[in-house]
Design a protein around this motif. Structure first.
Motif, mmCIF file in Angstrom:
data_model
loop_
_atom_site.group_PDB
_atom_site.id
_atom_site.type_symbol
_atom_site.label_atom_id
_atom_site.label_comp_id
_atom_site.label_asym_id
_atom_site.label_seq_id
_atom_site.Cartn_x
_atom_site.Cartn_y
_atom_site.Cartn_z
ATOM 1 N N THR A 83 35.341 55.912 56.892
ATOM 2 C CA THR A 83 36.532 56.698 57.196
ATOM 3 C C THR A 83 36.091 58.028 57.794
ATOM 4 O OG1 THR A 83 37.749 55.674 55.382
ATOM 5 C CG2 THR A 83 38.601 57.762 56.220
ATOM 6 N N ASN A 84 36.685 58.378 58.938
ATOM 7 C CA ASN A 84 36.305 59.599 59.650
ATOM 8 C C ASN A 84 37.537 60.383 60.052
ATOM 9 O OD1 ASN A 84 33.282 59.115 60.084
ATOM 10 N ND2 ASN A 84 34.197 57.213 60.786
ATOM 11 N N GLU A 85 37.373 61.700 60.097
ATOM 12 C CA GLU A 85 38.462 62.583 60.505
ATOM 13 C C GLU A 85 38.674 62.513 62.011
ATOM 14 O OE1 GLU A 85 40.428 64.492 58.430
ATOM 15 O OE2 GLU A 85 39.356 63.453 56.822
ATOM 16 N N ILE A 86 39.924 62.593 62.415
ATOM 17 C CA ILE A 86 40.269 62.676 63.836
ATOM 18 C C ILE A 86 40.069 64.115 64.280
ATOM 19 C CG2 ILE A 86 42.235 62.626 65.432
ATOM 20 C CD1 ILE A 86 43.177 60.139 63.861
ATOM 21 N N MET A 87 39.412 64.274 65.434
ATOM 22 C CA MET A 87 39.139 65.606 65.980
ATOM 23 C C MET A 87 39.864 65.766 67.311
ATOM 24 S SD MET A 87 35.022 65.837 65.246
ATOM 25 C CE MET A 87 34.671 64.540 66.404
ATOM 26 N N GLU A 88 40.298 66.986 67.583
ATOM 27 C CA GLU A 88 40.909 67.351 68.867
ATOM 28 C C GLU A 88 42.096 66.462 69.223
ATOM 29 O OE1 GLU A 88 37.953 67.782 71.992
ATOM 30 O OE2 GLU A 88 36.445 68.357 70.502
ATOM 31 N N GLY A 89 42.918 66.112 68.231
ATOM 32 C CA GLY A 89 44.081 65.270 68.473
ATOM 33 C C GLY A 89 45.168 66.014 69.225
ATOM 34 N N LYS A 90 45.572 65.481 70.374
ATOM 35 C CA LYS A 90 46.607 66.109 71.204
ATOM 36 C C LYS A 90 47.631 65.067 71.632
ATOM 37 C CE LYS A 90 43.353 69.431 73.034
ATOM 38 N NZ LYS A 90 42.595 69.872 74.180
ATOM 39 N N ILE A 91 48.891 65.517 71.693
ATOM 40 C CA ILE A 91 49.986 64.681 72.179
ATOM 41 C C ILE A 91 50.594 65.389 73.378
ATOM 42 C CG2 ILE A 91 52.199 63.609 71.659
ATOM 43 C CD1 ILE A 91 51.489 63.917 68.680
ATOM 44 N N GLU A 92 50.713 64.675 74.481
ATOM 45 C CA GLU A 92 51.390 65.215 75.659
ATOM 46 C C GLU A 92 52.385 64.167 76.137
ATOM 47 O OE1 GLU A 92 50.258 66.531 80.130
ATOM 48 O OE2 GLU A 92 48.965 67.283 78.527
ATOM 49 N N LYS A 93 53.650 64.404 75.839
ATOM 50 C CA LYS A 93 54.732 63.444 76.085
ATOM 51 C C LYS A 93 54.448 62.153 75.342
ATOM 52 C CE LYS A 93 56.080 65.517 80.404
ATOM 53 N NZ LYS A 93 56.272 65.364 81.816
ATOM 54 N N ASP A 94 54.052 61.092 76.041
ATOM 55 C CA ASP A 94 53.784 59.810 75.379
ATOM 56 C C ASP A 94 52.315 59.410 75.466
ATOM 57 O OD1 ASP A 94 53.751 59.302 78.058
ATOM 58 O OD2 ASP A 94 55.018 57.518 77.979
ATOM 59 N N VAL A 95 51.434 60.401 75.632
ATOM 60 C CA VAL A 95 49.989 60.152 75.727
ATOM 61 C C VAL A 95 49.278 60.923 74.616
ATOM 62 C CG1 VAL A 95 47.935 60.436 77.160
ATOM 63 C CG2 VAL A 95 50.095 59.767 78.221
ATOM 64 N N ILE A 96 48.378 60.223 73.913
ATOM 65 C CA ILE A 96 47.569 60.880 72.891
ATOM 66 C C ILE A 96 46.100 60.819 73.293
ATOM 67 C CG2 ILE A 96 49.161 60.443 70.987
ATOM 68 C CD1 ILE A 96 47.318 58.154 70.085
ATOM 69 N N THR A 97 45.361 61.833 72.894
ATOM 70 C CA THR A 97 43.908 61.855 73.072
ATOM 71 C C THR A 97 43.302 62.419 71.794
ATOM 72 O OG1 THR A 97 43.960 64.046 74.098
ATOM 73 C CG2 THR A 97 43.978 62.152 75.585
ATOM 74 N N PHE A 98 42.158 61.847 71.417
ATOM 75 C CA PHE A 98 41.440 62.363 70.258
ATOM 76 C C PHE A 98 40.023 61.814 70.249
ATOM 77 C CE2 PHE A 98 43.595 58.521 68.869
ATOM 78 C CZ PHE A 98 42.705 57.869 68.037
ATOM 79 N N LYS A 99 39.205 62.376 69.370
ATOM 80 C CA LYS A 99 37.822 61.942 69.216
ATOM 81 C C LYS A 99 37.552 61.633 67.754
ATOM 82 C CE LYS A 99 36.298 64.678 73.110
ATOM 83 N NZ LYS A 99 35.533 65.800 73.583
ATOM 84 N N VAL A 100 36.608 60.724 67.544
ATOM 85 C CA VAL A 100 36.169 60.374 66.198
ATOM 86 C C VAL A 100 34.648 60.316 66.219
ATOM 87 C CG1 VAL A 100 36.191 58.620 64.401
ATOM 88 C CG2 VAL A 100 38.262 59.037 65.730
ATOM 89 N N ASP A 101 34.011 60.970 65.254
ATOM 90 C CA ASP A 101 32.558 60.930 65.112
ATOM 91 C C ASP A 101 32.189 59.709 64.284
ATOM 92 O OD1 ASP A 101 29.876 61.244 64.478
ATOM 93 O OD2 ASP A 101 30.043 63.385 64.091
ATOM 94 N N LEU A 102 31.545 58.728 64.934
ATOM 95 C CA LEU A 102 31.104 57.511 64.250
ATOM 96 C C LEU A 102 29.585 57.541 64.125
ATOM 97 C CD1 LEU A 102 33.354 54.924 66.122
ATOM 98 C CD2 LEU A 102 33.723 55.887 63.850
ATOM 99 N N ASN A 103 29.101 58.002 62.987
ATOM 100 C CA ASN A 103 27.658 58.098 62.713
ATOM 101 C C ASN A 103 26.909 58.869 63.796
ATOM 102 O OD1 ASN A 103 28.009 56.671 60.357
ATOM 103 N ND2 ASN A 103 27.479 54.713 61.262
ATOM 104 N N GLY A 104 27.444 60.005 64.183
ATOM 105 C CA GLY A 104 26.783 60.858 65.161
ATOM 106 C C GLY A 104 27.121 60.558 66.607
ATOM 107 N N GLU A 105 27.844 59.509 66.873
ATOM 108 C CA GLU A 105 28.284 59.156 68.228
ATOM 109 C C GLU A 105 29.781 59.427 68.338
ATOM 110 O OE1 GLU A 105 26.772 57.683 70.993
ATOM 111 O OE2 GLU A 105 24.785 57.713 70.093
#
Length: 119
Positions: free
Chosen positions: A63-85
């Motif tokens: 289980t990992n935290e979502i980073m830099e989660g953004k919503i713009e109208k109907d588009v989402i972007t985010f990052k997840v750190d999976l074991n350093g990647e």
């Protein structure tokens, strides 16, 4: 003439309501990807805060935290750190699903997330 104005107004209000409904990402979402011939389950828990959101990603890597989660109208972007990647996610929100593109270790994966029944 009045009928045309009324119809235009009703369509505009319906369009606005549709956009508001589709932008609701709060809750649990599930999907899977094919990784080297194996099905990998994905679970996300999103909580929106205006045009940003937080949450967690659950994969076989943990289980990992979502980073830099953004919503713009109907588009989402985010990052997840999976074991350093970092896995970069970009998605399009629909009323009952999210089409998600994931870039991880130079590979691109596509999935459709569905809202989990158990909220």
């Amino acid at each position: 003439m009045n009928t045309k104005i009324f119809n235009s107004l009703v369509l505009a209000v319906c369009g606005i309501l549709f956009c508001l409904i589709t932008a609701d990402i709060n809750g649990k979402w599930s999907g899977s990807i094919d990784y080297n011939g194996s099905t990998v389950p994905l679970n996300y828990n999103f909580k929106s805060e205006g045009d940003k959101f937080i949450g967690t990603s659950e994969t076989p890597l943990g289980t990992n935290e979502i980073m830099e989660g953004k919503i713009e109208k109907d588009v989402i972007t985010f990052k997840v750190d999976l074991n350093g990647e970092l896995a970069t996610h970009t998605g399009k929100i629909y009323a009952d699903s999210i089409n998600l593109k994931i870039n991880y270790q130079g590979n691109e994966f596509m999935t459709t997330l569905k809202r989990s029944k158990a909220q």
